[in-house]
Each structure stands twice: as structure tokens, then as C-alpha cells.
Enzyme design. Structure first.
Site, PDB file in Angstrom:
ATOM      1  N   THR A  52      -6.172   2.814  -2.440  1.00  0.00           N
ATOM      2  CA  THR A  52      -4.836   2.498  -3.916  1.00  0.00           C
ATOM      3  C   THR A  52      -4.425   4.316  -4.135  1.00  0.00           C
ATOM      4  OG1 THR A  52      -7.486   4.377  -4.933  1.00  0.00           O
ATOM      5  CG2 THR A  52      -7.308   2.004  -4.344  1.00  0.00           C
ATOM      6  N   ASP A  53      -3.021   3.231  -4.736  1.00  0.00           N
ATOM      7  CA  ASP A  53      -2.177   4.038  -5.309  1.00  0.00           C
ATOM      8  C   ASP A  53      -2.233   5.411  -6.293  1.00  0.00           C
ATOM      9  OD1 ASP A  53       0.224   4.976  -4.927  1.00  0.00           O
ATOM     10  OD2 ASP A  53       1.324   3.187  -5.568  1.00  0.00           O
ATOM     11  N   LYS A  54      -0.840   5.758  -7.022  1.00  0.00           N
ATOM     12  CA  LYS A  54      -1.400   6.962  -8.160  1.00  0.00           C
ATOM     13  C   LYS A  54      -1.915   6.074  -8.876  1.00  0.00           C
ATOM     14  CE  LYS A  54       1.881  10.240 -10.490  1.00  0.00           C
ATOM     15  NZ  LYS A  54       2.965  10.198 -10.770  1.00  0.00           N
ATOM     16  N   GLU A  94      -0.575   0.999  -2.827  1.00  0.00           N
ATOM     17  CA  GLU A  94      -1.564   0.616  -3.834  1.00  0.00           C
ATOM     18  C   GLU A  94      -2.281  -0.106  -3.024  1.00  0.00           C
ATOM     19  OE1 GLU A  94      -1.441  -2.758  -6.221  1.00  0.00           O
ATOM     20  OE2 GLU A  94       0.095  -1.144  -7.208  1.00  0.00           O
TER      21      GLU A  94
END
Length: 422
Positions: A78-80, A418
Site C-alpha cells: 500500500t502507498d503513502k 500503492e
């Protein structure tokens, strides 16, 4: 019996290495994504998990971030800013058996003695060796059963920050790989509409104002809707996301992937949208439930961004359909704040006959998941409304060329995926 107990005590002195899976959730607000990054100052979820495992004595300090040495595999990156209700990783963990293994029960000891006597009474050496091997296998299986995984979980949680929660530690087969064993991933996106909201039992959610799903002029005027109009909007949203079902080419919904690349083709199993409300009954929301075999970087956020884009710019549904062909289509990127990984399913793995335990959370674990769900809802989602106003304003001011320029910059600076579970 005393001899067996003595052998067991000697065995306990060693640290036992075991492959396990960790089921955990996190608030992604304070992290630059899930995946470990060795650059100084970049905080990621995995960095915090690694540190907790080191502090708990489950991996060595020199193995911080060394995914190869500890055989680390992950289910979904998963991204920021992206959250997870339940994500899954696996690794080989060092278990101090003095701390985490329970002694054999009297029933087990009696059975060991009986099996050993039967083995020693065998006249045929081959049969004797076979019986002794069966005894060792029995002891090994019992040792696994006697490991206190709940205690291990509690120790790891004591070293984790408050925005990361470990729900369960489960033993897995020696060659287990989360990415390969995962049957599918489920996500839910919620987009805010304007009044009582309850989280569903197994999905994560993404919020965005209802005014997103109208023309930009009506959005600026903050137009309110009747219930009948809301249902009409919902029906239109469902028609749009129905376009995503099946096997499609999502090259326009990601970066660094061309239309002719095989990895651009993705399979969406099920997509649903419904209207919910928050506890304060101040706003309504649209919840998108997505169930797909795999997702690429930015794919989900652009799928939701496309829906918002059609409403805001009053585009026909064919605009979305055209995005799956060879042509280039600039698409809005919805904010990361509303995206949650729900969980990864292991249906195929669980049906195998040699698995130590099924990879399914038990009732007690699910209660902890629900508590974390409430935390994510109250602390994250209900405090991020302004992000989506900025999202609409930003993209409505950009031309297609400027959207492309932003995407090009993203290609050059991309560090983490992401949602990339290739």
C-alpha cells in the site's frame, strides 16, 4: 517418562525457527506506504513491524529490512496514506521456546512413552525406524500445537505503535508465500454523500462528498438532494462501475504500463456501491466495494477518480469504456486517504490437507478487527473531508495536458506501489 521429559527440556533450550503469517491492520496516515525503505527518515509500516519483531526477539537486529534473510513475503503493498483493515505478511520467525512453548501435557507424554515402547519392541529394524520416525513427527506436531501464539501476538503488539495492530499470528507451511497463496484481494472505497453509518463486516472504505457526484456547477453550490435523487445518482454510479467487471486492459489506470503489456490486463470480480451515513448523521457517503484478483499502482484510485470525473465534467459513460482501448485517456487520481485494503483471502491454501491451521481469523480476532475498524473510521475518515474538496478543485483547474504532466512527474518519483500484488 523422565527420559522423555529430559529430552524435551533439552530441546526447549534451542530457539525454534518457524514460518508464520501475521495478520495486521494500520492507519497509513503517518507512513510512506507499507514496504520497507532503507533510506534514512522514511517511515513505513514494515519498518515499524520489523522493529517490533526485533524488540520482541523474533528476528535479529542485523536483519532489519532484510526480506530475503527472513523469507519475508507480503500480500498487498500500500502507498503513502493508504490504510489496511487486515493485511498479511509471512516470515521465518525465531521463537524462544522457553518463553513461548507450553510443556507437553500428561496425555501427550503418556502417548510418547507408549509409542516409544511399541517402536522398541519391533523385531524388524525397518519397522522400528519407521515407528521412531512417526514418534518424532508426533512430537514435532505437538510442539507446534503447544506454541503460545497468542502470547507471541501480545509481545509483538507491545512493541508496535498505536496506529498498527497485530490481530493474529498463525503457523504456515514451509514454502508458504502470501502473494502466491492469496486467492483475491478486497477493497472498499467510500465517497462522501451528505447523514447512521455502520462499517460492514469485511470491507474497508473510502469517503468523498456527495457533491462529487454532480456537475461542477452544482458542486460549487453544494446542492442538496432528495432521497429519490440520491437513488438515481446511486443507480448511475453502479452503471459506471459495472463497466469495470470482467477482464479489461487498465493501462490508463496506472503508470509505467503500456497498453500492449500483459500486466495491464486485470480481472475485476465484483463491484458494488451503496449509500451510508456517519454516526453524526451530518453527511452521506457512497461506499464502493471492490473485489478483484489483483490491482496495480494507482488502479483503484483512478477507477474511483474516473467515476468522480464523469459526474463533475458531465461526461457520458462511453468515456469510461473508451479508457480500456489502446488510446490514451487522462484520468483523475482520487485521494489515498479514502482507500483501505480489506483483507486477503486464502481459500485455495486452506483447502490443502497439509496446512498447520486454516488462515482464517477466529471470533476473538474478528472482535479486535472491529475495534480497529471503529478507530480507523473515527480517527481517519471523518477527519479527512477537506482533502476531497481540494481533490475536485485541483483537477477541475487542470487541462488534460497538465494531468499528463503530473502523471509524468509521478513516474519519475515513484518509490512504492500503492496496491501492487503482482
Amino acid at each position: 517418562m523422565e527420559e522423555i521429559q529430559a529430552k524435551f527440556n533439552q530441546m526447549k533450550k534451542a530457539t525454534h525457527k518457524l514460518r508464520v503469517s501475521l495478520f495486521f491492520g494500520y492507519n497509513g496516515k503517518n507512513y510512506r506506504g507499507l514496504q520497507f525503505h532503507d533510506q534514512q527518515g522514511i517511515e513505513t509500516v514494515e519498518k515499524s513491524v520489523f522493529q517490533a519483531l526485533i524488540d520482541g526477539g523474533f528476528i535479529l537486529s542485523q536483519h532489519m529490512g532484510d526480506v530475503k534473510n527472513v523469507s519475508w513475503t507480503r500480500g498487498a503493498r500500500t502507498d503513502k496514506g493508504v490504510h489496511a483493515l487486515v493485511n498479511t505478511v509471512s516470515l521465518k520467525m525465531n521463537i524462544d521456546e522457553q518463553k513461548f512453548i507450553n510443556p507437553p501435557t500428561q496425555e501427550q507424554l503418556d502417548l510418547y512413552k507408549d509409542q516409544e515402547e511399541r517402536a522398541l519392541n519391533q523385531q524388524n529394524q525397518k519397522q522400528k525406524n519407521k515407528k521412531l520416525q512417526q514418534l518424532q513427527s508426533m512430537k514435532s506436531n505437538d510442539r507446534l500445537k503447544n506454541i503460545d501464539f497468542k502470547k507471541i501476538k501480545n509481545v509483538i503488539n507491545s512493541h508496535l505503535p498505536n496506529d498498527i495492530k497485530l490481530f493474529s499470528v498463525k503457523p504456515v507451511t514451509a514454502g508458504f508465500n502470501v502473494r502466491h497463496a492469496a486467492r483475491s484481494r478486497k477493497y472498499v472505497n467510500k465517497i462522501k454523500i451528505n447523514n447512521n453509518f455502520r462499517w460492514p463486516p469485511t470491507f474497508v472504505e473510502y469517503y468523498m462528498p456527495l457533491r462529487v457526484f454532480q456537475s461542477y456547477n452544482n458542486y460549487k453550490e453544494n446542492k442538496q438532494y432528495t432521497e429519490e435523487e440520491e437513488q438515481q445518482i446511486l443507480e448511475k454510479i453502479q452503471k459506471v462501475i459495472d463497466v469495470y467487471k470482467g477482464t479489461k486492459n487498465y493501462h490508463n489506470f496506472t503508470i509505467k504500463i503500456r497498453a500492449k503489456d500483459p500486466e495491464a490486463v486485470r480481472y475485476m470480480i465484483e463491484l458494488k456501491a451503496n449509500i451510508v451515513q456517519n454516526e453524526q448523521k451530518t453527511e452521506k457517503w457512497v461506499r464502493f466495494q471492490l473485489h478483484g484478483a489483483s490491482f496495480m499502482y494507482h488502479q483503484i484510485r483512478k477507477m474511483i477518480g474516473m467515476v468522480a470525473m464523469l459526474f463533475q465534467k458531465e461526461l457520458p459513460i462511453q468515456f469510461c469504456e473508451n479508457a480500456f482501448f489502446q488510446n490514451h485517456v487522462p484520468i483523475w487520481l482520487a485521494p489515498a486517504e479514502g482507500l483501505f485494503l480489506n483483507r486477503i483471502t486464502f481459500d485455495g491454501y486452506n483447502k490443502k490437507g497439509d496446512v498447520p491451521v486454516p488462515l482464517i481469523l477466529d471470533e476473538e480476532d474478528e472482535k479486535e478487527v472491529e475495534k480497529f475498524r471503529v478507530y480507523l473510521q473515527d480517527d481517519v475518515i471523518l477527519n479527512s473531508s477537506a482533502v476531497f474538496d481540494d481533490f475536485i478543485t485541483h483537477f477541475m483547474e487542470l487541462s488534460d495536458e497538465q494531468i499528463d504532466e503530473e502523471q509524468q512527474k509521478e513516474k519519475e518519483s515513484k518509490q512504492n506501489d500503492e496496491i501492487d500484488n503482482e
